[in-house]
Design a protein around this motif. Structure first.
Motif, PDB file in Angstrom:
ATOM      1  N   PHE A  28     -12.310  -0.218   6.885  1.00  0.00           N
ATOM      2  CA  PHE A  28     -12.141   0.682   5.749  1.00  0.00           C
ATOM      3  C   PHE A  28     -13.508   1.109   5.245  1.00  0.00           C
ATOM      4  CE2 PHE A  28     -12.818  -3.288   3.597  1.00  0.00           C
ATOM      5  CZ  PHE A  28     -13.392  -2.969   2.378  1.00  0.00           C
ATOM      6  N   ARG A  29     -13.514   2.247   4.550  1.00  0.00           N
ATOM      7  CA  ARG A  29     -14.721   2.760   3.914  1.00  0.00           C
ATOM      8  C   ARG A  29     -14.393   3.018   2.462  1.00  0.00           C
ATOM      9  NH1 ARG A  29     -15.604   7.666   7.653  1.00  0.00           N
ATOM     10  NH2 ARG A  29     -13.765   6.959   8.712  1.00  0.00           N
ATOM     11  N   ALA A  30     -15.078   2.299   1.597  1.00  0.00           N
ATOM     12  CA  ALA A  30     -14.795   2.429   0.162  1.00  0.00           C
ATOM     13  C   ALA A  30     -16.028   2.070  -0.645  1.00  0.00           C
ATOM     14  CB  ALA A  30     -13.637   1.496  -0.214  1.00  0.00           C
ATOM     15  N   LYS A  36      -0.760  -8.662   5.500  1.00  0.00           N
ATOM     16  CA  LYS A  36      -0.953  -7.245   5.205  1.00  0.00           C
ATOM     17  C   LYS A  36      -2.317  -7.017   4.560  1.00  0.00           C
ATOM     18  CE  LYS A  36       3.921  -6.266   4.850  1.00  0.00           C
ATOM     19  NZ  LYS A  36       4.922  -5.439   4.244  1.00  0.00           N
ATOM     20  N   HIS A  37      -2.904  -5.861   4.885  1.00  0.00           N
ATOM     21  CA  HIS A  37      -4.209  -5.497   4.319  1.00  0.00           C
ATOM     22  C   HIS A  37      -3.995  -4.982   2.901  1.00  0.00           C
ATOM     23  CE1 HIS A  37      -6.484  -5.987   8.027  1.00  0.00           C
ATOM     24  NE2 HIS A  37      -5.359  -5.609   8.620  1.00  0.00           N
ATOM     25  N   VAL A  38      -4.746  -5.577   1.954  1.00  0.00           N
ATOM     26  CA  VAL A  38      -4.613  -5.227   0.537  1.00  0.00           C
ATOM     27  C   VAL A  38      -6.004  -4.950  -0.028  1.00  0.00           C
ATOM     28  CG1 VAL A  38      -3.862  -6.022  -1.741  1.00  0.00           C
ATOM     29  CG2 VAL A  38      -2.542  -6.653   0.295  1.00  0.00           C
ATOM     30  N   TRP A  39      -6.115  -3.879  -0.803  1.00  0.00           N
ATOM     31  CA  TRP A  39      -7.353  -3.538  -1.497  1.00  0.00           C
ATOM     32  C   TRP A  39      -7.071  -3.586  -2.990  1.00  0.00           C
ATOM     33  CZ3 TRP A  39      -5.604  -1.429   2.915  1.00  0.00           C
ATOM     34  CH2 TRP A  39      -6.455  -1.492   4.011  1.00  0.00           C
ATOM     35  N   THR A  40      -7.935  -4.270  -3.730  1.00  0.00           N
ATOM     36  CA  THR A  40      -7.781  -4.385  -5.173  1.00  0.00           C
ATOM     37  C   THR A  40      -8.961  -3.691  -5.843  1.00  0.00           C
ATOM     38  OG1 THR A  40      -6.653  -6.497  -4.889  1.00  0.00           O
ATOM     39  CG2 THR A  40      -7.465  -5.986  -7.096  1.00  0.00           C
ATOM     40  N   PHE A  41      -8.647  -2.806  -6.787  1.00  0.00           N
ATOM     41  CA  PHE A  41      -9.680  -2.098  -7.540  1.00  0.00           C
ATOM     42  C   PHE A  41     -10.203  -3.051  -8.602  1.00  0.00           C
ATOM     43  CE2 PHE A  41     -11.017   1.386 -10.544  1.00  0.00           C
ATOM     44  CZ  PHE A  41     -11.979   1.922  -9.704  1.00  0.00           C
ATOM     45  N   THR A  42     -11.504  -3.284  -8.634  1.00  0.00           N
ATOM     46  CA  THR A  42     -12.097  -4.311  -9.504  1.00  0.00           C
ATOM     47  C   THR A  42     -12.349  -3.829 -10.936  1.00  0.00           C
ATOM     48  OG1 THR A  42     -14.320  -3.720  -8.768  1.00  0.00           O
ATOM     49  CG2 THR A  42     -13.184  -5.488  -7.559  1.00  0.00           C
ATOM     50  N   LEU A  83      -8.959   4.398 -15.428  1.00  0.00           N
ATOM     51  CA  LEU A  83      -8.857   5.126 -16.699  1.00  0.00           C
ATOM     52  C   LEU A  83      -7.775   6.207 -16.638  1.00  0.00           C
ATOM     53  CD1 LEU A  83     -12.690   5.496 -17.364  1.00  0.00           C
ATOM     54  CD2 LEU A  83     -11.132   3.701 -18.182  1.00  0.00           C
ATOM     55  N   PRO A  84      -7.264   6.623 -17.781  1.00  0.00           N
ATOM     56  CA  PRO A  84      -6.250   7.683 -17.796  1.00  0.00           C
ATOM     57  C   PRO A  84      -6.759   8.946 -17.091  1.00  0.00           C
ATOM     58  CG  PRO A  84      -6.423   6.676 -19.961  1.00  0.00           C
ATOM     59  CD  PRO A  84      -7.550   6.119 -19.123  1.00  0.00           C
ATOM     60  N   GLY A  85      -5.952   9.463 -16.176  1.00  0.00           N
ATOM     61  CA  GLY A  85      -6.322  10.666 -15.435  1.00  0.00           C
ATOM     62  C   GLY A  85      -7.335  10.435 -14.324  1.00  0.00           C
ATOM     63  N   GLU A  86      -7.834   9.225 -14.181  1.00  0.00           N
ATOM     64  CA  GLU A  86      -8.848   8.941 -13.159  1.00  0.00           C
ATOM     65  C   GLU A  86      -8.205   8.925 -11.768  1.00  0.00           C
ATOM     66  OE1 GLU A  86     -12.462   5.796 -12.176  1.00  0.00           O
ATOM     67  OE2 GLU A  86     -10.958   5.242 -13.673  1.00  0.00           O
ATOM     68  N   VAL A  87      -8.948   9.472 -10.801  1.00  0.00           N
ATOM     69  CA  VAL A  87      -8.508   9.511  -9.403  1.00  0.00           C
ATOM     70  C   VAL A  87      -9.556   8.788  -8.572  1.00  0.00           C
ATOM     71  CG1 VAL A  87      -7.955  10.996  -7.441  1.00  0.00           C
ATOM     72  CG2 VAL A  87      -7.329  11.713  -9.755  1.00  0.00           C
ATOM     73  N   ILE A  88      -9.116   7.846  -7.750  1.00  0.00           N
ATOM     74  CA  ILE A  88     -10.013   7.092  -6.880  1.00  0.00           C
ATOM     75  C   ILE A  88      -9.459   7.141  -5.461  1.00  0.00           C
ATOM     76  CG2 ILE A  88     -10.947   5.551  -8.651  1.00  0.00           C
ATOM     77  CD1 ILE A  88      -8.830   3.493  -7.828  1.00  0.00           C
ATOM     78  N   SER A  89     -10.335   6.917  -4.489  1.00  0.00           N
ATOM     79  CA  SER A  89      -9.850   6.968  -3.108  1.00  0.00           C
ATOM     80  C   SER A  89     -10.722   6.098  -2.208  1.00  0.00           C
ATOM     81  CB  SER A  89      -9.844   8.409  -2.598  1.00  0.00           C
ATOM     82  OG  SER A  89     -11.166   8.899  -2.483  1.00  0.00           O
ATOM     83  N   PHE A  90     -10.194   5.843  -1.023  1.00  0.00           N
ATOM     84  CA  PHE A  90     -10.944   5.178   0.041  1.00  0.00           C
ATOM     85  C   PHE A  90     -10.308   5.552   1.368  1.00  0.00           C
ATOM     86  CE2 PHE A  90      -7.717   2.128  -1.194  1.00  0.00           C
ATOM     87  CZ  PHE A  90      -7.288   1.552  -0.001  1.00  0.00           C
ATOM     88  N   PHE A  91     -10.968   5.167   2.462  1.00  0.00           N
ATOM     89  CA  PHE A  91     -10.511   5.526   3.805  1.00  0.00           C
ATOM     90  C   PHE A  91     -10.181   4.263   4.601  1.00  0.00           C
ATOM     91  CE2 PHE A  91     -13.126   8.995   2.368  1.00  0.00           C
ATOM     92  CZ  PHE A  91     -12.436  10.119   2.787  1.00  0.00           C
ATOM     93  N   THR A  92      -9.123   4.352   5.405  1.00  0.00           N
ATOM     94  CA  THR A  92      -8.804   3.281   6.351  1.00  0.00           C
ATOM     95  C   THR A  92      -8.891   3.856   7.756  1.00  0.00           C
ATOM     96  OG1 THR A  92      -6.437   3.756   6.153  1.00  0.00           O
ATOM     97  CG2 THR A  92      -7.325   1.991   4.765  1.00  0.00           C
ATOM     98  N   VAL A  93      -9.317   3.014   8.694  1.00  0.00           N
ATOM     99  CA  VAL A  93      -9.512   3.434  10.077  1.00  0.00           C
ATOM    100  C   VAL A  93      -8.634   2.563  10.971  1.00  0.00           C
ATOM    101  CG1 VAL A  93     -11.204   3.755  11.929  1.00  0.00           C
ATOM    102  CG2 VAL A  93     -11.891   4.095   9.532  1.00  0.00           C
ATOM    103  N   PHE A  94      -7.889   3.222  11.859  1.00  0.00           N
ATOM    104  CA  PHE A  94      -7.008   2.519  12.787  1.00  0.00           C
ATOM    105  C   PHE A  94      -7.329   2.939  14.208  1.00  0.00           C
ATOM    106  CE2 PHE A  94      -4.833   2.265   8.825  1.00  0.00           C
ATOM    107  CZ  PHE A  94      -4.127   1.077   8.862  1.00  0.00           C
ATOM    108  N   ASN A  95      -7.247   1.985  15.123  1.00  0.00           N
ATOM    109  CA  ASN A  95      -7.397   2.285  16.541  1.00  0.00           C
ATOM    110  C   ASN A  95      -6.034   2.659  17.104  1.00  0.00           C
ATOM    111  OD1 ASN A  95     -10.163   1.641  16.587  1.00  0.00           O
ATOM    112  ND2 ASN A  95      -9.679  -0.519  16.769  1.00  0.00           N
ATOM    113  N   THR A  96      -6.055   3.493  18.128  1.00  0.00           N
ATOM    114  CA  THR A  96      -4.818   3.907  18.776  1.00  0.00           C
ATOM    115  C   THR A  96      -4.769   3.284  20.162  1.00  0.00           C
ATOM    116  OG1 THR A  96      -5.860   5.917  19.623  1.00  0.00           O
ATOM    117  CG2 THR A  96      -4.760   6.071  17.492  1.00  0.00           C
TER     118      THR A  96
END
Length: 183
Positions: free
Chosen positions: A60-62, A74-80, A84-97
């Motif tokens: 993952f990239r975060a 299961k893979h779990v990510w916790t925001f530390t 905030l109200p209206g806040e948008v956050i994101s990250f990327f996960t990478v999978f092999n095929t």
């Protein structure tokens, strides 16, 4: 008379296949976007990769605000931080095929005070196919065309002979060479 607004904290999640079509053995990358749609801070925001049959988790990239763990396989990510109200956050996960087909990747987001939300994205894993077919540009060739092509080939052979003769002349000090050409 005083009024009280009663609301239920809400959270939304979106999952996007960055590259919805990938070639077998290439990486499938997903962006996970979490949005606090509530008027209050959310705590304990976590994202769980719920299912990803046909794909193998790689990385993952975060930002440093995300902690990664494996809970019940299961893979779990916790925001530390608080979201905030209206806040948008994101990250990327990478999978092999590792096999071809169409695969759905599911995530679930939750917080300490909101109900959970789900999202998924689909990726198509393709096997490249290459075929080569020889096609004649000219279906028939006249005798004149054959003669011209033969003259072209003879000219190329003559040019090659001249190059060889020049090379041999330049190394004459190493011995005597005789060039014999046969047609």
């Amino acid at each position: 008379q005083a009024s009280v607004d009663v609301f239920r904290p809400e959270i939304k999640v979106e999952k996007i296949a960055v590259n919805p079509d990938v070639v077998l053995s290439e990486s499938a990358v997903f962006e996970i976007i979490v949005n606090n749609t509530s008027p209050v801070d959310l705590t304990g925001v976590s994202v769980c990769e719920d299912s990803y049959d046909g794909l193998v988790y790689d990385s993952f990239r975060a930002s440093d605000s995300w902690n990664h763990s494996i809970i019940a396989g299961k893979h779990v990510w916790t925001f530390t931080e608080n979201l905030l109200p209206g806040e948008v956050i994101s990250f990327f996960t990478v999978f092999n095929t590792y096999r071809n087909g169409t695969f759905v990747n599911n995530v679930v987001v939750s917080s300490d005070t909101s109900s959970s939300a789900r999202a998924n994205a689909t990726v198509n894993v393709l096997v490249p196919k290459l075929s080569v077919e020889k096609v004649a540009l000219m279906q028939s060739v006249s005798l004149q065309q054959k003669r011209l092509y033969l003259q072209y080939l003879l000219l190329r052979v003559y040019q090659f002979q001249m190059i060889i003769q020049h090379l041999l002349n330049s190394i004459r000090s190493y011995g005597h060479y005789k060039v014999i050409y046969e047609y």
